[in-house]
Design a protein around this motif. Structure first.
Motif, PDB file in Angstrom:
ATOM      1  N   UNK A   1      -2.084   8.522  10.093  1.00 14.74           N
ATOM      2  CA  UNK A   1      -3.095   7.424  10.270  1.00 14.74           C
ATOM      3  C   UNK A   1      -3.728   6.891   9.430  1.00 14.74           C
ATOM      4  N   UNK A   2      -4.340   7.585   8.542  1.00 16.56           N
ATOM      5  CA  UNK A   2      -4.948   7.265   7.282  1.00 16.56           C
ATOM      6  C   UNK A   2      -4.098   6.738   5.944  1.00 16.56           C
ATOM      7  N   UNK A   3      -2.843   6.957   6.149  1.00 13.83           N
ATOM      8  CA  UNK A   3      -2.018   6.355   5.173  1.00 13.83           C
ATOM      9  C   UNK A   3      -1.906   4.408   5.055  1.00 13.83           C
ATOM     10  N   UNK A   4      -1.739   4.214   3.918  1.00 11.39           N
ATOM     11  CA  UNK A   4      -1.785   2.854   4.009  1.00 11.39           C
ATOM     12  C   UNK A   4      -0.158   2.422   3.239  1.00 11.39           C
ATOM     13  N   UNK A   5       0.368   1.287   3.850  1.00  7.11           N
ATOM     14  CA  UNK A   5       1.940   1.337   3.182  1.00  7.11           C
ATOM     15  C   UNK A   5       1.571   0.579   1.831  1.00  7.11           C
ATOM     16  N   UNK A   6       2.433   0.980   0.956  1.00  9.45           N
ATOM     17  CA  UNK A   6       2.705   0.349  -0.260  1.00  9.45           C
ATOM     18  C   UNK A   6       2.709  -1.081  -0.354  1.00  9.45           C
ATOM     19  N   UNK A   7       2.471  -1.803  -1.401  1.00  5.10           N
ATOM     20  CA  UNK A   7       1.951  -3.090  -1.489  1.00  5.10           C
ATOM     21  C   UNK A   7       3.175  -3.970  -2.266  1.00  5.10           C
ATOM     22  N   UNK A   8       4.326  -4.570  -1.747  1.00  4.59           N
ATOM     23  CA  UNK A   8       5.514  -5.181  -2.315  1.00  4.59           C
ATOM     24  C   UNK A   8       4.901  -6.345  -3.148  1.00  4.59           C
ATOM     25  N   UNK A   9       3.748  -6.988  -2.642  1.00  4.34           N
ATOM     26  CA  UNK A   9       3.060  -8.290  -3.136  1.00  4.34           C
ATOM     27  C   UNK A   9       2.739  -7.981  -4.476  1.00  4.34           C
ATOM     28  N   UNK A  10       2.423  -6.884  -4.957  1.00  2.00           N
ATOM     29  CA  UNK A  10       2.091  -6.586  -6.325  1.00  2.00           C
ATOM     30  C   UNK A  10       3.057  -6.563  -7.258  1.00  2.00           C
ATOM     31  N   UNK A  11       4.322  -6.695  -6.895  1.00  6.59           N
ATOM     32  CA  UNK A  11       5.353  -6.502  -7.653  1.00  6.59           C
ATOM     33  C   UNK A  11       6.004  -7.926  -8.179  1.00  6.59           C
ATOM     34  N   UNK A  12       6.983  -7.873  -9.086  1.00  5.37           N
ATOM     35  CA  UNK A  12       7.493  -9.195  -9.321  1.00  5.37           C
ATOM     36  C   UNK A  12       8.676  -9.468  -8.393  1.00  5.37           C
ATOM     37  N   UNK A  13       9.339  -8.383  -7.949  1.00  7.77           N
ATOM     38  CA  UNK A  13      10.499  -8.995  -6.923  1.00  7.77           C
ATOM     39  C   UNK A  13       9.981  -8.811  -5.528  1.00  7.77           C
ATOM     40  N   UNK A  14       8.862  -8.329  -5.192  1.00  6.96           N
ATOM     41  CA  UNK A  14       8.329  -8.109  -3.906  1.00  6.96           C
ATOM     42  C   UNK A  14       9.281  -7.474  -2.961  1.00  6.96           C
ATOM     43  N   UNK A  15       9.865  -6.625  -3.226  1.00  2.00           N
ATOM     44  CA  UNK A  15      10.922  -5.824  -2.485  1.00  2.00           C
ATOM     45  C   UNK A  15      10.091  -4.938  -1.360  1.00  2.00           C
ATOM     46  N   UNK A  16      10.738  -5.512  -0.046  1.00  6.21           N
ATOM     47  CA  UNK A  16      10.128  -5.257   1.110  1.00  6.21           C
ATOM     48  C   UNK A  16       9.909  -3.618   1.422  1.00  6.21           C
ATOM     49  N   UNK A  17      11.022  -3.008   0.701  1.00  8.76           N
ATOM     50  CA  UNK A  17      11.132  -1.619   0.854  1.00  8.76           C
ATOM     51  C   UNK A  17       9.968  -0.549   0.153  1.00  8.76           C
ATOM     52  N   UNK A  18       9.300  -1.590  -0.703  1.00  9.20           N
ATOM     53  CA  UNK A  18       8.194  -0.679  -1.190  1.00  9.20           C
ATOM     54  C   UNK A  18       7.103  -0.449  -0.029  1.00  9.20           C
ATOM     55  N   UNK A  19       7.044  -1.075   1.196  1.00  9.48           N
ATOM     56  CA  UNK A  19       6.288  -0.472   1.949  1.00  9.48           C
ATOM     57  C   UNK A  19       6.338   0.727   2.598  1.00  9.48           C
ATOM     58  N   UNK A  20       7.564   1.324   2.206  1.00 14.40           N
ATOM     59  CA  UNK A  20       7.613   2.662   2.366  1.00 14.40           C
ATOM     60  C   UNK A  20       6.830   3.760   1.896  1.00 14.40           C
ATOM     61  N   UNK A  21       6.572   3.253   0.513  1.00 12.81           N
ATOM     62  CA  UNK A  21       5.435   4.135  -0.441  1.00 12.81           C
ATOM     63  C   UNK A  21       4.044   4.183   0.546  1.00 12.81           C
ATOM     64  N   UNK A  22       3.449   5.183  -0.169  1.00 12.10           N
ATOM     65  CA  UNK A  22       2.118   5.432   0.550  1.00 12.10           C
ATOM     66  C   UNK A  22       0.949   5.363  -0.412  1.00 12.10           C
ATOM     67  N   UNK A  23      -0.069   4.639  -0.058  1.00 14.19           N
ATOM     68  CA  UNK A  23      -1.327   4.470  -0.825  1.00 14.19           C
ATOM     69  C   UNK A  23      -2.520   5.436   0.129  1.00 14.19           C
TER      70      UNK A  23
END
Length: 470
Positions: free
Chosen positions: A272-294
């Motif tokens: 519950x404390x994990x935050x999705x990765x942020x596609x908006x900080x990349x050039x291509x804004x690949x939505x798959x990057x939301x699967x990464x974890x911050x």
């Protein structure tokens, strides 16, 4: 610089970092800065290769609170207790590790029999967990460029009782020609600017000012693409940092996907404390990057981290972990005599004698001639004139029931500390006058090391470099 109050001490954060965090966090920025006034969290991770979590909790000497996203992780009160000054630490029953730092190894799905590489492994926090998951099978290659740090890594692996190891000290790029397509799982806990550790270690702020994200980003891109070449098709790679920098996190993953488009980002077990990765900080804004974890320290009880789990192409069955040829070797009589006391099968074909030292090798290792290594396999011991002397690593690799000459001391027995300090022990109450030879010294059933019994006195063979200094 922005001044923050950290545990009663004014802490200076670089203005550039402050602005970046405001952009990343938006309305949560003040919550984030408030966490600098909170105490750091201390963590302990149970070595499941030696003891189950359930059994450890029965003997744990102090109160522990579960780390909710780590099955074998616990918080402890680091301001009032010292778990590194307890015999169970010397028995390798746990590793002391910051709670967020436990996450990468927990999220790489290592299975018994896997070939696993930890690219930047010292001091061993991730490697010891990966080795425990292998349960004595497959192979764990643990690498660190610094030979001095690699020595500490080797000690921690030996303390944990992990014998199926290859401990290397090389540039990752040099490993590619030896291990191309070899590994089933790879973990990269990459060198980084350390922004997530500012609260834990204020010296990291000065280091950040000297070498910021751009410096480390180049190193990370090099390491991750080299690792990609060493992963078999269908294999899995876990990339992690302890920084917040998009350049070192999502943008590094974006770079890997551009260079090796066969990789895909995988979902990770959540919390519950994990935050999705942020596609908006990349050039291509690949939505798959939301699967990464911050991991942000104001969202959960741990320091800052980033994780990405990736798979190389389609899933394939793992390669065999190594086929034993059955080639028999004639073993020295002294070694055979010692092994008669050990209730575990050792295949002669996997024994290797180098000089007077005897090693038990993992199955299926390629040739590593030409690269720097500190250890291949389990060091069983040393052949001396008319005798074999077992090693400290062998003692830690054994379970008490696997050896037939035991001195098992309760944790409260003063001889436990005496043994760990290197003293000779009087064990007249434990053995008969006729007993002699090599004994495995244990605390509450968990091995600490060997001793040589002569006339009811135990000559201490605990490794000098490991001795209790308290």
């Amino acid at each position: 610089m922005e001044n923050l109050l950290c545990k009663g001490v004014t802490m200076n954060l670089p203005k550039e970092f402050e602005e970046k965090m405001k952009t990343l966090l938006g309305s949560e920025y003040e919550e984030y800065t408030a966490c600098y006034d909170e105490p750091r969290h201390y963590g302990l991770r149970v070595n499941t290769a030696k003891i189950s979590v359930e059994d450890f909790l029965k003997i744990a000497p102090w109160p522990l609170e579960p780390v909710p996203w780590i099955e074998n992780g616990f918080y402890y009160d680091g301001d009032h207790i010292q778990p590194s000054k307890h015999p169970y630490y010397f028995a390798g029953l746990y590793y002391l590790q910051e709670p967020s730092a436990m996450t990468p190894a927990s999220r790489l799905p290592v299975e018994p029999g896997d070939r696993v590489l930890d690219v930047c492994a010292a001091p061993g926090g991730k490697a010891t967990e990966l080795g425990a998951k292998l349960q004595g099978t497959g192979v764990l290659a643990a690498n660190d460029l610094s030979s001095s740090r690699a020595k500490g890594l080797l000690k921690n692996l030996e303390l944990f009782g992990i014998g199926n190891v290859l401990v290397l000290s090389e540039e990752p790029g040099k490993l590619v020609s030896y291990f191309e397509g070899y590994f089933d799982k790879i973990l990269i806990d990459a060198p980084c600017s350390g922004e997530g550790m500012f609260r834990k270690d204020k010296k990291m702020v000065k280091a950040w000012e000297e070498h910021g994200p751009s410096f480390f980003s180049k190193i990370q891109k090099s390491i991750i693409t080299q690792a990609a070449q060493m992963l078999r098709p269908g294999g899995m790679l876990l990339y992690s940092t302890c920084t917040f920098s998009p350049e070192e996190n999502e943008q590094t993953i974006e770079y890997l996907l551009q260079e090796y488009p066969e990789f895909q980002i995988c979902e990770m077990e959540g919390y519950e404390g994990f935050v999705n990765g942020m596609p908006q900080v990349t050039e291509n804004r690949n939505d798959e990057l939301k699967k990464t974890v911050r991991i942000f320290p104001h969202r959960m009880k741990g320091e800052g981290h980033f994780l990405a789990l990736l798979q190389k192409g389609e899933a394939h069955p793992a390669l065999p972990s190594g086929i034993d040829t059955g080639k028999q070797k004639r073993l020295p009589e002294e070694l055979t005599s010692f092994l008669s006391h050990v209730h575990r099968e050792f295949l002669p074909s996997r024994m290797e004698l180098r000089g007077d030292k005897v090693y038990y090798m993992p199955a299926g290792l390629p040739s590593i001639r030409g690269i720097r290594f500190l250890r291949t396999g389990l060091l069983l011991g040393e052949l001396k004139k008319n005798r074999f002397e077992p090693s400290q690593a062998f003692a830690m690799n054994l379970k008490m029931e696997e050896y037939d000459q035991i001195l098992n001391l309760p944790v409260g027995d003063e001889r436990v500390i005496k043994y760990l300090k290197g003293d000779t022990l009087d064990v007249e109450d434990l053995v008969s006058p006729k007993e002699k030879g090599w004994y495995l010294v244990c605390v509450d059933g968990y091995p600490l090391g060997f001793g040589k019994l002569v006339d009811q006195m135990l000559k201490n063979k605990y490794l000098p470099g490991w001795r209790w200094n308290g």
